[in-house]
Write a protein that holds these residues in place. Structure first.
Motif, PDB file in Angstrom:
ATOM      1  N   GLU A 193      43.359 -83.470 104.375  1.00 54.85           N
ATOM      2  CA  GLU A 193      42.677 -82.700 103.942  1.00 54.85           C
ATOM      3  C   GLU A 193      43.192 -84.078 102.124  1.00 54.85           C
ATOM      4  O   GLU A 193      44.275 -84.313 102.477  1.00 54.85           O
ATOM      5  CB  GLU A 193      43.296 -81.382 102.814  1.00 54.85           C
ATOM      6  CG  GLU A 193      42.444 -80.825 101.344  1.00 54.85           C
ATOM      7  CD  GLU A 193      41.329 -80.493 101.309  1.00 54.85           C
ATOM      8  OE1 GLU A 193      39.981 -81.012 100.813  1.00 54.85           O
ATOM      9  OE2 GLU A 193      40.399 -79.992 102.020  1.00 54.85           O
ATOM     10  N   ALA A 245      36.230 -93.368 105.934  1.00 54.48           N
ATOM     11  CA  ALA A 245      35.112 -92.852 105.277  1.00 54.48           C
ATOM     12  C   ALA A 245      36.007 -91.930 103.443  1.00 54.48           C
ATOM     13  O   ALA A 245      35.431 -91.851 102.864  1.00 54.48           O
ATOM     14  CB  ALA A 245      34.819 -92.037 105.934  1.00 54.48           C
ATOM     15  N   GLU A 246      37.678 -91.423 104.388  1.00 51.04           N
ATOM     16  CA  GLU A 246      38.327 -90.956 102.794  1.00 51.04           C
ATOM     17  C   GLU A 246      38.584 -91.913 101.901  1.00 51.04           C
ATOM     18  O   GLU A 246      38.253 -91.510 100.824  1.00 51.04           O
ATOM     19  CB  GLU A 246      39.290 -90.366 103.255  1.00 51.04           C
ATOM     20  CG  GLU A 246      39.230 -89.407 104.458  1.00 51.04           C
ATOM     21  CD  GLU A 246      40.201 -89.102 105.386  1.00 51.04           C
ATOM     22  OE1 GLU A 246      41.302 -87.137 105.564  1.00 51.04           O
ATOM     23  OE2 GLU A 246      41.576 -89.819 105.297  1.00 51.04           O
ATOM     24  N   SER A 306      26.823 -99.569  97.330  1.00 52.89           N
ATOM     25  CA  SER A 306      27.405 -98.794  98.827  1.00 52.89           C
ATOM     26  C   SER A 306      28.677-100.027  98.356  1.00 52.89           C
ATOM     27  O   SER A 306      29.188-100.622  97.703  1.00 52.89           O
ATOM     28  CB  SER A 306      26.790 -99.282  99.583  1.00 52.89           C
ATOM     29  OG  SER A 306      25.990-101.605  98.701  1.00 52.89           O
ATOM     30  N   TYR A 330      34.288 -93.790  95.441  1.00 54.02           N
ATOM     31  CA  TYR A 330      32.738 -93.757  94.768  1.00 54.02           C
ATOM     32  C   TYR A 330      33.316 -92.207  93.545  1.00 54.02           C
ATOM     33  O   TYR A 330      33.289 -92.164  92.922  1.00 54.02           O
ATOM     34  CB  TYR A 330      31.977 -92.796  95.471  1.00 54.02           C
ATOM     35  CG  TYR A 330      31.459 -94.233  96.488  1.00 54.02           C
ATOM     36  CD1 TYR A 330      31.325 -95.368  96.102  1.00 54.02           C
ATOM     37  CD2 TYR A 330      31.217 -93.827  97.442  1.00 54.02           C
ATOM     38  CE1 TYR A 330      30.506 -96.232  96.696  1.00 54.02           C
ATOM     39  CE2 TYR A 330      30.542 -94.954  98.348  1.00 54.02           C
ATOM     40  CZ  TYR A 330      30.272 -95.951  98.004  1.00 54.02           C
ATOM     41  OH  TYR A 330      30.012 -96.466  98.962  1.00 54.02           O
ATOM     42  N   LYS A 331      34.387 -91.528  94.018  1.00 59.21           N
ATOM     43  CA  LYS A 331      34.390 -90.330  92.793  1.00 59.21           C
ATOM     44  C   LYS A 331      35.604 -91.314  91.780  1.00 59.21           C
ATOM     45  O   LYS A 331      34.918 -90.789  90.931  1.00 59.21           O
ATOM     46  CB  LYS A 331      35.806 -89.433  93.664  1.00 59.21           C
ATOM     47  CG  LYS A 331      36.783 -88.843  92.245  1.00 59.21           C
ATOM     48  CD  LYS A 331      37.307 -88.086  93.374  1.00 59.21           C
ATOM     49  CE  LYS A 331      37.863 -86.571  92.601  1.00 59.21           C
ATOM     50  NZ  LYS A 331      39.390 -85.840  92.822  1.00 59.21           N
ATOM     51  N   GLU A 356      36.166 -94.164 100.944  1.00 65.18           N
ATOM     52  CA  GLU A 356      35.167 -94.206 100.380  1.00 65.18           C
ATOM     53  C   GLU A 356      35.268 -92.936  99.778  1.00 65.18           C
ATOM     54  O   GLU A 356      34.881 -93.510  97.878  1.00 65.18           O
ATOM     55  CB  GLU A 356      33.841 -94.723 101.685  1.00 65.18           C
ATOM     56  CG  GLU A 356      34.249 -95.993 102.152  1.00 65.18           C
ATOM     57  CD  GLU A 356      32.276 -96.441 103.083  1.00 65.18           C
ATOM     58  OE1 GLU A 356      31.376 -95.310 102.438  1.00 65.18           O
ATOM     59  OE2 GLU A 356      33.027 -96.405 103.549  1.00 65.18           O
ATOM     60  N   ASP A 357      34.855 -92.147 100.415  1.00 63.01           N
ATOM     61  CA  ASP A 357      34.979 -91.148  98.892  1.00 63.01           C
ATOM     62  C   ASP A 357      35.805 -90.838  97.859  1.00 63.01           C
ATOM     63  O   ASP A 357      34.905 -90.793  96.593  1.00 63.01           O
ATOM     64  CB  ASP A 357      35.290 -89.351 100.002  1.00 63.01           C
ATOM     65  CG  ASP A 357      34.135 -89.106 100.910  1.00 63.01           C
ATOM     66  OD1 ASP A 357      33.287 -89.710 101.038  1.00 63.01           O
ATOM     67  OD2 ASP A 357      34.691 -88.511 101.506  1.00 63.01           O
ATOM     68  N   LEU A 358      36.839 -91.638  98.090  1.00 66.94           N
ATOM     69  CA  LEU A 358      38.060 -91.990  96.476  1.00 66.94           C
ATOM     70  C   LEU A 358      37.695 -92.266  95.955  1.00 66.94           C
ATOM     71  O   LEU A 358      37.323 -92.221  93.777  1.00 66.94           O
ATOM     72  CB  LEU A 358      39.155 -91.225  96.949  1.00 66.94           C
ATOM     73  CG  LEU A 358      39.779 -90.729  97.849  1.00 66.94           C
ATOM     74  CD1 LEU A 358      41.449 -91.246  98.506  1.00 66.94           C
ATOM     75  CD2 LEU A 358      40.489 -89.868  96.858  1.00 66.94           C
TER      76      LEU A 358
END
Length: 108
Positions: free
Chosen positions: A2, A79-80, A95, A86-87, A82-84
């Motif tokens: 998480e 992946a985590e 991209s 874009y957040k 990239e999520d952060l």
């Protein structure tokens, strides 16, 4: 893993490169190329590592210990990250290819 909720900015993450020196059960002891010592916690992002692995990760650093303070690193997967990314950059590149400039070369 998480994603830690106290990440307020991408500057809370640190990119490190290291060589795993020892597998200690729930964590790895590692050494950076400039001689730094790291404790890398095993999680989904780092579970494939073994002794003598050369790796680089974005990590969340945290101080652990009551008497002896140690800095512990929690690696995050691509992946985590990239999520952060874009957040914290909603108006930024759409991209990672655009971020790295690869789309410019493909359009020519």
């Amino acid at each position: 893993m998480e994603i830690n909720t106290d990440i307020k900015d991408l500057r809370d993450l640190t990119l490190i490169r290291f060589i795993v020196k020892k597998d200690c059960g729930t964590y790895f002891k590692a050494r950076g190329y400039s001689g730094e010592k790291y404790i890398i916690i095993k999680n989904d992002a780092s579970k494939h590592l073994k002794e003598a692995s050369d790796a680089s990760y974005h990590v969340i650093k945290e101080e652990k210990g009551v008497l002896i303070k140690r800095q512990v690193c929690y690696p995050i997967s691509s992946a985590e990250f990239e999520d952060l990314f874009y957040k914290f950059n909603p108006e930024g590149p759409k991209s990672m290819k655009e971020l790295n400039g690869f789309e410019e070369f493909q359009s020519n």
